[in-house]
Design an enzyme around this catalytic site. Structure first.
Site, PDB file in Angstrom:
ATOM      1  N   HIS A  32     -20.720  11.778 -44.780  1.00 29.23           N
ATOM      2  CA  HIS A  32     -21.333  10.510 -44.391  1.00 29.23           C
ATOM      3  C   HIS A  32     -21.345   9.590 -45.604  1.00 29.23           C
ATOM      4  CE1 HIS A  32     -22.597  11.873 -40.458  1.00 29.23           C
ATOM      5  NE2 HIS A  32     -23.182  12.918 -40.990  1.00 29.23           N
TER       6      HIS A  32
ATOM      7  N   LEU B 219     -13.501  16.322 -40.293  1.00 33.08           N
ATOM      8  CA  LEU B 219     -12.648  15.465 -41.110  1.00 33.08           C
ATOM      9  C   LEU B 219     -12.822  13.984 -40.794  1.00 33.08           C
ATOM     10  CD1 LEU B 219      -9.319  17.518 -41.248  1.00 33.08           C
ATOM     11  CD2 LEU B 219     -11.019  17.226 -43.059  1.00 33.08           C
TER      12      LEU B 219
ATOM     13  N   HIS C 166     -22.662  28.061 -37.184  1.00 34.65           N
ATOM     14  CA  HIS C 166     -23.759  27.717 -38.102  1.00 34.65           C
ATOM     15  C   HIS C 166     -25.124  28.357 -37.768  1.00 34.65           C
ATOM     16  CE1 HIS C 166     -24.200  24.749 -34.927  1.00 34.65           C
ATOM     17  NE2 HIS C 166     -23.289  23.928 -35.438  1.00 34.65           N
TER      18      HIS C 166
ATOM     19  N   ASP D 206     -19.372  23.733 -42.398  1.00 39.78           N
ATOM     20  CA  ASP D 206     -19.830  22.624 -41.551  1.00 39.78           C
ATOM     21  C   ASP D 206     -19.766  21.317 -42.352  1.00 39.78           C
ATOM     22  OD1 ASP D 206     -20.712  21.206 -39.389  1.00 39.78           O
ATOM     23  OD2 ASP D 206     -22.738  22.027 -39.342  1.00 39.78           O
TER      24      ASP D 206
END
Length: 422
Positions: free
Chosen positions: A307, A62, A230, A303
């Site tokens: 950005h 977050l 992941h 995941d």
């Protein structure tokens, strides 16, 4: 007593092995019953739609505190709601790191009025530096439900083992970022044909495989549970499959990009397809799907790693990560259910029921008395992913411009509609 009635839905709840056309009655934010009902304060006509437990995304960044220009708790939860995610686990690689009570409480307090329920993973080591252990009692008492140094592996093996030993007694789940940093050696994508063609440094599959084998070995040796984050390589899947057959207490997740894409996407030199672990080869993608189908892989998480566009502009210098909460259900329907690898019931189990059980949270089921956290979607509706219509702050979505099936129409949180789709 406020009531909401969801009428004529195909109700799917893997926790109850339920799949039937019915109504869902909600009273004061909780499931009152599944059957045939009339009369409520408000009604959702879900004829032709599927109603299922809200998704539980057990791997989300977050960026709050510290990097809120990329995402924050409120915007991230809006993105979650738009994807049918009603509960999420926030990872600790924020600034400051989630390694103390104050930061845990900050996240929980800010999330109180958000459009999804936020659970907190605190770090195993202070500052993710593997030099000093986090005070596990402190972060547990502040409200953390899990432990992870995600973004980095725990390099200090003694600290990792001590955390693994103590976590079960504290009711905390260890979620492990499995990577050998010396083997990864600063690579930015999968090592192979495409990295050689592009002339960039690659990350061998062995970087993940060695990390996964280490965590499996520890869990086996001290007989404690571990959750592997992941998973992206065929050998990691095979090792986890073997470990489960031997009775090792290991669970794992993969992400939609690993069963949807391969390293070939990187030929376009678009950093939105750069994440860590990286997109792998076709044989890895196929083994991920096989692992999902045979139960080796327990959960699908995103995941979600936002950005800013300017950060992703330079292919070789961009940070790793992609966003995914708004497209995860659709990606699963399009690339797993429609080709016949999973049923829709199995997909919901891996995106809701299993993650809730792994984390030990009150979610992932429509049983009477449970929180009325529900996703309602049209499994047949197709759409083109337009990043300008996404609800988070960042747009680095690998499914951009793709046609996907499965459109979220409503997301209900504690009996309140927090998202209404087009």
């Amino acid at each position: 007593m406020a009531t909401l009635l969801i009428k004529n839905a195909r109700v799917i709840d893997p926790a109850q092995y339920l799949d039937k056309t019915a109504d869902i009655l909600i009273e004061d934010g909780k499931i009152k019953g599944i059957g045939s009902f009339d009369g409520a304060d408000s009604v959702i006509d879900a004829d032709g739609l599927i109603a299922a437990p809200g998704l539980v995304d057990m791997h989300v960044h977050l960026r709050d505190p510290g990097q809120t220009y990329k995402e924050d708790i409120i915007s991230g939860c809006k993105a979650a709601a738009a994807g049918g995610v009603t509960s999420l686990l926030a990872m600790p690689n924020t600034a400051p790191t989630v390694d103390n009570a104050e930061t845990v409480k900050y996240i929980l307090e800010k999330a109180e009025n958000a459009d999804a329920k936020v659970y907190v993973a605190a770090s195993i080591t202070k500052g993710l530096k593997s030099l000093e252990p986090t005070d596990l009692d402190e972060v547990k008492n502040a409200g953390a439900v899990a432990l992870s140094d995600d973004g980095r592996p725990v390099e200090n093996t003694k600290m990792l083992i001590e955390a693994m030993k103590r976590a079960p007694g504290l009711g905390l789940k260890i979620t492990a970022h499995c990577e050998s940093l010396p083997i990864a050696d600063g690579g930015i994508m999968n090592e192979g044909e495409v990295s050689r063609k592009l002339g960039v440094k690659g990350i061998p599959c062995a970087a993940e495989d060695c990390g996964a084998q280490r965590e499996i070995a520890y869990a086996d040796a001290i007989d404690v549970p571990v959750h592997i984050c992941h998973v992206s390589t065929k050998n990691s899947v095979k090792m986890i499959r073997d470990a489960k057959a031997r009775g090792v207490k290991v669970t794992c997740e993969t992400a939609p990009h690993y069963f949807s894409f391969t390293e070939q996407e990187l030929l376009r030199r678009d950093a939105d397809y750069r994440m860590n672990p990286p997109l792998r080869r076709e044989d890895d993608r196929r083994e991920i799907i096989k692992g999902l189908a045979d139960g080796t892989i327990d959960a699908i998480a995103t995941d979600h790693a936002p950005h800013a566009p300017e950060e992703k502009a330079d292919f070789e210098k961009a940070p790793n990560g992609s966003i995914g909460m708004e497209t995860s259900l659709s990606a699963g329907i399009t690339n797993l259910v429609m080709p016949g690898y999973l049923t829709i019931n199995e997909l919901i189990r891996k995106m809701s029921t299993n993650p809730a059980e792994i984390l030990g949270i009150n979610a992932g089921s429509l049983m009477d008395g449970r929180p009325a956290d529900i996703v309602i979607f049209d499994i047949n509706e197709n759409y083109i992913v337009d990043v300008n219509e996404l609800h988070g702050k960042s747009k680095n979505c690998p499914f951009k411009t793709r046609e996907l099936y499965g459109k979220v129409k409503y997301t209900v949180l504690d009996g309140k509609v927090v998202y209404r789709g087009k």
